[in-house]
Design a protein around this motif. Sequence first.
Motif, PDB file in Angstrom:
ATOM      1  N   MET A 102      -4.805  -1.905   1.579  1.00 38.50           N
ATOM      2  CA  MET A 102      -4.187  -2.523   2.847  1.00 38.50           C
ATOM      3  C   MET A 102      -5.441  -3.562   3.469  1.00 38.50           C
ATOM      4  O   MET A 102      -4.960  -4.611   3.513  1.00 38.50           O
ATOM      5  CB  MET A 102      -3.909  -1.387   3.879  1.00 38.50           C
ATOM      6  CG  MET A 102      -3.585  -2.298   4.978  1.00 38.50           C
ATOM      7  SD  MET A 102      -1.972  -2.973   5.052  1.00 38.50           S
ATOM      8  CE  MET A 102      -1.619  -3.123   6.918  1.00 38.50           C
TER       9      MET A 102
ATOM     10  N   GLN B 141      -4.727   3.805   0.052  1.00 38.52           N
ATOM     11  CA  GLN B 141      -3.700   2.774   0.888  1.00 38.52           C
ATOM     12  C   GLN B 141      -4.644   2.028   1.818  1.00 38.52           C
ATOM     13  O   GLN B 141      -4.213   0.902   1.947  1.00 38.52           O
ATOM     14  CB  GLN B 141      -2.700   3.713   1.695  1.00 38.52           C
ATOM     15  CG  GLN B 141      -1.507   2.928   2.067  1.00 38.52           C
ATOM     16  CD  GLN B 141      -2.075   2.365   3.653  1.00 38.52           C
ATOM     17  OE1 GLN B 141      -2.733   2.768   4.341  1.00 38.52           O
ATOM     18  NE2 GLN B 141      -0.940   1.525   4.051  1.00 38.52           N
ATOM     19  N   SER B 142      -5.595   2.558   2.294  1.00 35.27           N
ATOM     20  CA  SER B 142      -6.579   1.861   3.434  1.00 35.27           C
ATOM     21  C   SER B 142      -7.373   0.844   2.755  1.00 35.27           C
ATOM     22  O   SER B 142      -7.294  -0.382   3.102  1.00 35.27           O
ATOM     23  CB  SER B 142      -7.510   2.978   4.050  1.00 35.27           C
ATOM     24  OG  SER B 142      -8.462   2.313   4.947  1.00 35.27           O
TER      25      SER B 142
ATOM     26  N   GLY C 239       0.778  -1.008  -0.132  1.00 38.26           N
ATOM     27  CA  GLY C 239      -0.092   0.014  -0.193  1.00 38.26           C
ATOM     28  C   GLY C 239       1.008   1.256   0.131  1.00 38.26           C
ATOM     29  O   GLY C 239       0.743   2.339  -0.699  1.00 38.26           O
ATOM     30  N   ASP C 240       1.857   1.406   0.863  1.00 38.55           N
ATOM     31  CA  ASP C 240       2.630   2.606   0.952  1.00 38.55           C
ATOM     32  C   ASP C 240       3.548   2.747  -0.533  1.00 38.55           C
ATOM     33  O   ASP C 240       3.699   3.743  -0.958  1.00 38.55           O
ATOM     34  CB  ASP C 240       3.848   2.413   1.904  1.00 38.55           C
ATOM     35  CG  ASP C 240       3.330   2.452   3.540  1.00 38.55           C
ATOM     36  OD1 ASP C 240       2.002   2.981   3.293  1.00 38.55           O
ATOM     37  OD2 ASP C 240       3.727   2.115   4.376  1.00 38.55           O
TER      38      ASP C 240
ATOM     39  N   MET D  97       1.146   4.378  -3.050  1.00 37.68           N
ATOM     40  CA  MET D  97       0.911   5.549  -3.210  1.00 37.68           C
ATOM     41  C   MET D  97       1.981   6.430  -2.586  1.00 37.68           C
ATOM     42  O   MET D  97       1.772   7.706  -2.303  1.00 37.68           O
ATOM     43  CB  MET D  97      -0.204   5.780  -1.930  1.00 37.68           C
ATOM     44  CG  MET D  97      -1.435   4.808  -2.114  1.00 37.68           C
ATOM     45  SD  MET D  97      -2.104   5.080  -3.853  1.00 37.68           S
ATOM     46  CE  MET D  97      -2.466   6.921  -3.791  1.00 37.68           C
ATOM     47  N   HIS D  98       3.117   6.106  -2.700  1.00 41.59           N
ATOM     48  CA  HIS D  98       4.460   7.021  -2.374  1.00 41.59           C
ATOM     49  C   HIS D  98       4.453   8.455  -3.034  1.00 41.59           C
ATOM     50  O   HIS D  98       4.860   9.265  -2.520  1.00 41.59           O
ATOM     51  CB  HIS D  98       5.798   6.263  -2.631  1.00 41.59           C
ATOM     52  CG  HIS D  98       6.645   6.895  -1.848  1.00 41.59           C
ATOM     53  ND1 HIS D  98       7.272   6.897  -0.559  1.00 41.59           N
ATOM     54  CD2 HIS D  98       7.859   7.760  -2.486  1.00 41.59           C
ATOM     55  CE1 HIS D  98       8.277   7.571  -0.337  1.00 41.59           C
ATOM     56  NE2 HIS D  98       8.615   8.029  -1.704  1.00 41.59           N
TER      57      HIS D  98
ATOM     58  N   TRP E 291      -4.218   9.709  -0.925  1.00 40.99           N
ATOM     59  CA  TRP E 291      -3.402   8.489  -0.270  1.00 40.99           C
ATOM     60  C   TRP E 291      -4.017   7.663   0.895  1.00 40.99           C
ATOM     61  O   TRP E 291      -3.936   6.496   0.782  1.00 40.99           O
ATOM     62  CB  TRP E 291      -2.204   9.324   0.365  1.00 40.99           C
ATOM     63  CG  TRP E 291      -1.069   8.598   0.732  1.00 40.99           C
ATOM     64  CD1 TRP E 291       0.077   8.006   0.093  1.00 40.99           C
ATOM     65  CD2 TRP E 291      -0.909   7.603   1.935  1.00 40.99           C
ATOM     66  NE1 TRP E 291       1.120   7.120   0.689  1.00 40.99           N
ATOM     67  CE2 TRP E 291       0.329   7.061   1.844  1.00 40.99           C
ATOM     68  CE3 TRP E 291      -1.653   7.788   2.998  1.00 40.99           C
ATOM     69  CZ2 TRP E 291       0.829   6.367   2.900  1.00 40.99           C
ATOM     70  CZ3 TRP E 291      -0.992   6.852   4.274  1.00 40.99           C
ATOM     71  CH2 TRP E 291       0.113   6.353   3.994  1.00 40.99           C
ATOM     72  N   THR E 292      -4.636   8.312   1.617  1.00 42.03           N
ATOM     73  CA  THR E 292      -5.216   7.483   2.953  1.00 42.03           C
ATOM     74  C   THR E 292      -6.366   6.489   2.365  1.00 42.03           C
ATOM     75  O   THR E 292      -6.378   5.590   2.962  1.00 42.03           O
ATOM     76  CB  THR E 292      -5.595   8.456   3.904  1.00 42.03           C
ATOM     77  OG1 THR E 292      -6.634   9.224   3.371  1.00 42.03           O
ATOM     78  CG2 THR E 292      -4.423   9.083   4.742  1.00 42.03           C
TER      79      THR E 292
ATOM     80  N   ASP F  65       2.213  10.655  -1.810  1.00 40.06           N
ATOM     81  CA  ASP F  65       2.758  11.295  -0.537  1.00 40.06           C
ATOM     82  C   ASP F  65       3.789  12.306  -0.696  1.00 40.06           C
ATOM     83  O   ASP F  65       4.046  13.241   0.028  1.00 40.06           O
ATOM     84  CB  ASP F  65       3.329   9.975   0.089  1.00 40.06           C
ATOM     85  CG  ASP F  65       3.470  10.262   1.794  1.00 40.06           C
ATOM     86  OD1 ASP F  65       2.925  11.109   2.305  1.00 40.06           O
ATOM     87  OD2 ASP F  65       4.832  10.085   2.211  1.00 40.06           O
TER      88      ASP F  65
ATOM     89  N   SER G 215       8.160   0.657   6.900  1.00 37.45           N
ATOM     90  CA  SER G 215       7.016  -0.003   6.297  1.00 37.45           C
ATOM     91  C   SER G 215       6.600  -1.129   6.912  1.00 37.45           C
ATOM     92  O   SER G 215       5.522  -1.511   7.807  1.00 37.45           O
ATOM     93  CB  SER G 215       6.828   0.228   4.859  1.00 37.45           C
ATOM     94  OG  SER G 215       5.539  -0.328   4.478  1.00 37.45           O
TER      95      SER G 215
END
Length: 352
Positions: free
Chosen positions: A330, A326-327, A61-62, A65-66, A322-323, A69, A115
């Motif tokens: 994830m 990523q959510s 996920g990170d 979306m890096h 992003w959130t 970010d 991470s």
Amino acid sequence: MSINLSSSTIPVGHSDQSTSKRKIDRSSDSLPSNSDDGSEKTYNTSLLHCMLAGGFGGMVGDSLMHSLDTVKTRQQGASHISKYSSTIPAYLTILKEEGFRKGLYSGYSAAMLGSFPSAAIFFLTYETTKRICIDEFGFNETLTYLGGGFLGDFVSSIFYVPSEVLKTRLQLQGRYNNPHFDSGYNYTSLFDAINKIIRQEGWQALFFGYKATLVRDLPFSALQFAFYEEFRRWAFDLSEKNSERENLNVLSELVTGAAAGGLAGIITTPLDVIKTRMQTQNTSANTGQILTSNSILKSLNFVYKSQGLVGLFSGVGPRFVWTSIQSSVMLLLYQVTLKTLETGEISFDGLA
């Protein structure tokens, strides 16, 4: 980090119960409990599997979306630079001027450094807290989820705060000898950044903004849990499914996870702004107004007086995207990975 997904509220598909379920005793890595009707409760997932699934899901996920970010970090750490004021133009500007790997994905190695371990520790702490509080002591489930999220973030912060400091500085810097933006930092690599920070500023600098990071992430965890539980209940009602015996489909899981993460991300953006500025501000560079206090409230008031709500919510666009994504990513990967580890088969059947 703020990885707040629970196997207790996310159903995981399994094969026939006679072959996949196993009783848990006190010598194993999961804890026993009794259900309300007096029957012994069983778990399908071990704590080790929760750690591995959480770490893998968080890392993927990170990674996805890096780049967004990075845009958010530029908007918050250099809010006075007009070319970074709007999300899409800022994304395209960084891509054109600095490239994909050295621009949009600057600081990626630092992000990956924390991470997986931070996500794994989060899930270990969260699951242990949940199983002890609910199954052993019968605590309220919602309060346990919130408390477990708070505790999980706190314990895992020892890994992700130093990683966050390194990541945000490298994201703000961009490429080495960046001719397009002077951040005040000029590290050749992740290891060069670690070496220079420790040698010039002391190891304590790796924990700059520690309090601000926790002040951002703990409320985010609480809000995300509360929203996710409620949105998921609505999804079950709308689909006319029984939450005790049936699963939501993949789309519903993705939407509820994204809505919870995105809304929590928007609300906590001012705290994210303060965290980013504390970790990246540099008096030797023209990166905007410098925060002069370590107080979160005083810093929020300073930004509001100098830049208004626009300053407090700088970077809210990419933070929301992003959130949200990523959510949801994830959430799905956590379910699929847990199922794969337990059954040995990669399948979305249990989520259909």
